[in-house]
Design a protein around this motif. Structure first.
Motif, PDB file in Angstrom:
ATOM      1  N   PHE A 291       6.062  -7.079   7.193  1.00 10.73           N
ATOM      2  CA  PHE A 291       5.379  -6.325   6.143  1.00 10.73           C
ATOM      3  C   PHE A 291       4.153  -5.644   6.728  1.00 10.73           C
ATOM      4  O   PHE A 291       3.318  -6.282   7.360  1.00 10.73           O
ATOM      5  CB  PHE A 291       4.989  -7.251   4.991  1.00 10.73           C
ATOM      6  CG  PHE A 291       6.169  -7.818   4.251  1.00 10.73           C
ATOM      7  CD1 PHE A 291       6.795  -7.093   3.241  1.00 10.73           C
ATOM      8  CD2 PHE A 291       6.674  -9.068   4.566  1.00 10.73           C
ATOM      9  CE1 PHE A 291       7.883  -7.598   2.565  1.00 10.73           C
ATOM     10  CE2 PHE A 291       7.764  -9.590   3.896  1.00 10.73           C
ATOM     11  CZ  PHE A 291       8.376  -8.856   2.894  1.00 10.73           C
ATOM     12  N   LYS A 292       4.050  -4.331   6.495  1.00  9.08           N
ATOM     13  CA  LYS A 292       2.964  -3.526   7.056  1.00  9.08           C
ATOM     14  C   LYS A 292       1.996  -3.145   5.930  1.00  9.08           C
ATOM     15  O   LYS A 292       2.428  -2.670   4.878  1.00  9.08           O
ATOM     16  CB  LYS A 292       3.504  -2.244   7.696  1.00  9.08           C
ATOM     17  CG  LYS A 292       4.819  -2.402   8.444  1.00  9.08           C
ATOM     18  CD  LYS A 292       4.657  -3.136   9.739  1.00  9.08           C
ATOM     19  CE  LYS A 292       5.997  -3.200  10.483  1.00  9.08           C
ATOM     20  NZ  LYS A 292       5.886  -3.915  11.758  1.00  9.08           N
ATOM     21  N   LYS A 293       0.710  -3.310   6.174  1.00 11.04           N
ATOM     22  CA  LYS A 293      -0.291  -2.967   5.170  1.00 11.04           C
ATOM     23  C   LYS A 293      -1.080  -1.748   5.617  1.00 11.04           C
ATOM     24  O   LYS A 293      -1.592  -1.695   6.733  1.00 11.04           O
ATOM     25  CB  LYS A 293      -1.243  -4.142   4.937  1.00 11.04           C
ATOM     26  CG  LYS A 293      -2.202  -3.919   3.770  1.00 11.04           C
ATOM     27  CD  LYS A 293      -3.080  -5.145   3.556  1.00 11.04           C
ATOM     28  CE  LYS A 293      -3.994  -4.960   2.350  1.00 11.04           C
ATOM     29  NZ  LYS A 293      -4.881  -6.147   2.146  1.00 11.04           N
ATOM     30  N   SER A 294      -1.182  -0.753   4.746  1.00 15.44           N
ATOM     31  CA  SER A 294      -1.923   0.459   5.067  1.00 15.44           C
ATOM     32  C   SER A 294      -3.403   0.268   4.780  1.00 15.44           C
ATOM     33  O   SER A 294      -3.812  -0.700   4.123  1.00 15.44           O
ATOM     34  CB  SER A 294      -1.381   1.645   4.260  1.00 15.44           C
ATOM     35  OG  SER A 294      -1.636   1.453   2.876  1.00 15.44           O
ATOM     36  N   LEU A 295      -4.197   1.211   5.242  1.00 16.56           N
ATOM     37  CA  LEU A 295      -5.640   1.129   5.036  1.00 16.56           C
ATOM     38  C   LEU A 295      -6.027   1.211   3.561  1.00 16.56           C
ATOM     39  O   LEU A 295      -7.098   0.729   3.171  1.00 16.56           O
ATOM     40  CB  LEU A 295      -6.342   2.242   5.815  1.00 16.56           C
ATOM     41  CG  LEU A 295      -6.399   2.067   7.339  1.00 16.56           C
ATOM     42  CD1 LEU A 295      -6.884   3.341   8.002  1.00 16.56           C
ATOM     43  CD2 LEU A 295      -7.300   0.891   7.721  1.00 16.56           C
ATOM     44  N   ASP A 296      -5.185   1.821   2.740  1.00 12.21           N
ATOM     45  CA  ASP A 296      -5.501   1.895   1.307  1.00 12.21           C
ATOM     46  C   ASP A 296      -4.864   0.754   0.517  1.00 12.21           C
ATOM     47  O   ASP A 296      -4.791   0.792  -0.709  1.00 12.21           O
ATOM     48  CB  ASP A 296      -5.099   3.246   0.722  1.00 12.21           C
ATOM     49  CG  ASP A 296      -3.616   3.558   0.910  1.00 12.21           C
ATOM     50  OD1 ASP A 296      -2.889   2.682   1.424  1.00 12.21           O
ATOM     51  OD2 ASP A 296      -3.201   4.668   0.559  1.00 12.21           O
ATOM     52  N   GLY A 297      -4.409  -0.286   1.226  1.00 16.33           N
ATOM     53  CA  GLY A 297      -3.974  -1.514   0.563  1.00 16.33           C
ATOM     54  C   GLY A 297      -2.527  -1.557   0.121  1.00 16.33           C
ATOM     55  O   GLY A 297      -2.111  -2.514  -0.539  1.00 16.33           O
ATOM     56  N   LYS A 298      -1.718  -0.559   0.475  1.00 18.25           N
ATOM     57  CA  LYS A 298      -0.311  -0.566   0.107  1.00 18.25           C
ATOM     58  C   LYS A 298       0.505  -1.309   1.167  1.00 18.25           C
ATOM     59  O   LYS A 298       0.141  -1.330   2.333  1.00 18.25           O
ATOM     60  CB  LYS A 298       0.209   0.870  -0.041  1.00 18.25           C
ATOM     61  CG  LYS A 298      -0.459   1.641  -1.167  1.00 18.25           C
ATOM     62  CD  LYS A 298       0.063   3.070  -1.223  1.00 18.25           C
ATOM     63  CE  LYS A 298      -0.614   3.856  -2.336  1.00 18.25           C
ATOM     64  NZ  LYS A 298      -0.146   5.274  -2.365  1.00 18.25           N
TER      65      LYS A 298
END
Length: 325
Positions: free
Chosen positions: A239-246
């Motif tokens: 699972f990858k998390k983006s800088l904007d929390g998605k």
């Protein structure tokens, strides 16, 4: 994108007594038999200097032209990784072998070279395999060759660009509960992977330790419940998390590579820094001819990486911190 203070966890370590206590706690958790008071005192200043040196590289990268940023970002990342390694290996670096990069690229670029099609090869010794094992428990990577476009595909901030340039996206967004314990994956992923729901749940448990998760199939989603959050955080590469929390998950089978995102950034920055230094003609033409898809991917990656790498590595340090240290 909202502003991100990627250095928010940094200031707490700019105190030798506090950093010594922090390292001592790390070494106690490692079960070190040596004198941990002496080790933590000896390492606390190196720890601070690595952090400070890494931050200065990134601050310069913020001001530097895009053409020069790969070198600054790569060596800034290396300094932060060395800092993290001191929390898991109090004797780092015991050998000069560990000072090598740990990866290689094609020495001479072929005619009509495209960065997206380039490959990087992982070596037996050096910084990359060492920090991959010590920090993220990733082993047996020697000899693996990985293509640049597949590395870009592991970074959630670049996923939209693949769609915009008519390339198949590598990731699909998933819902995550506020407590971070339940991931809801759209059933749409089954069509991409050509799997049944039962086959996909089996596939997931092959990717993640079954002791850390459980799976349930719903009418429109497949839910992953995290049973051991600490272990999941240490081992999660799926699972990858983006800088904007998605949150995102790969939708191609070759996207399920056992690579932490820190490792992905390292490989891309290393290759870009080598090209920046030694393939000057091709690098200069990239910023003037716009003759391929390379430029948008490289420019977008460099814009995000200089924010995300410090964020990921300083979070790695902060997660080891005990309250009221």
């Amino acid at each position: 994108m909202k502003p991100l203070n990627q250095w928010k966890n940094y200031e707490q370590f700019l105190s030798a007594p506090r950093s010594q206590r922090y390292l001592k706690r790390c070494y106690e958790q490692l079960g070190q038999n040596q004198n941990i008071d002496e080790l933590s005192y000896r390492n606390c200043y190196s720890f601070i200097y690595y952090l400070t040196h890494g931050r200065r590289h990134y601050e310069l990268a913020e001001k530097a032209p895009l053409e020069l940023q790969p070198v600054l970002q790569y060596y800034g990342m290396v300094q932060l990784i060395k800092c993290c390694l001191l929390t898991v290996d109090p004797l780092y670096p015991e050998s000069t072998i560990l000072l090598a990069h740990g990866v290689t690229t094609r020495k001479r670029k072929k005619q009509n070279y495209l960065f997206l099609d380039d490959e990087i090869k992982i070596q037996r010794n050096g910084l990359f395999p060492y920090f991959s094992e010590q920090m993220f428990h990733m082993k047996h990577l020697e000899g693996d060759k990985i293509q640049m476009n597949k590395l870009f595909g592991q970074i959630p901030e670049i996923n939209e660009l693949f769609s915009q340039l008519n390339r198949r996206p590598y990731l699909i967004e998933v819902d995550c509960s506020k407590d971070g314990r339940i991931f809801s994956i759209p059933n749409e992923i089954l069509d991409h992977l050509h799997m049944t729901a039962n086959r996909f749940t089996t596939f997931l448990t092959e990717q993640i330790n079954p002791a850390e998760i459980s799976t349930t199939v719903q009418p429109s989603t497949i839910n992953i419940t995290v049973k051991d959050q600490n272990a999941f955080k240490r081992h999660n590469t799926l699972f990858k998390k983006s800088l904007d929390g998605k949150w995102f998950i790969p939708i191609t089978r070759d996207g399920f590579q056992n690579l932490h995102e820190v490792m992905v950034h390292y490989l891309l920055l290393y290759n870009l820094s080598m090209i920046c230094r030694y393939e000057t003609e091709w690098w200069s033409e990239l910023f003037h001819t716009y003759s391929s898809d390379d430029y948008p991917f490289i420019s977008q990656f460099l814009a995000f990486s200089k924010r995300k790498v410090p964020y990921l590595l300083l979070n790695y340090l902060d997660e080891k911190r005990v309250p009221n240290l």
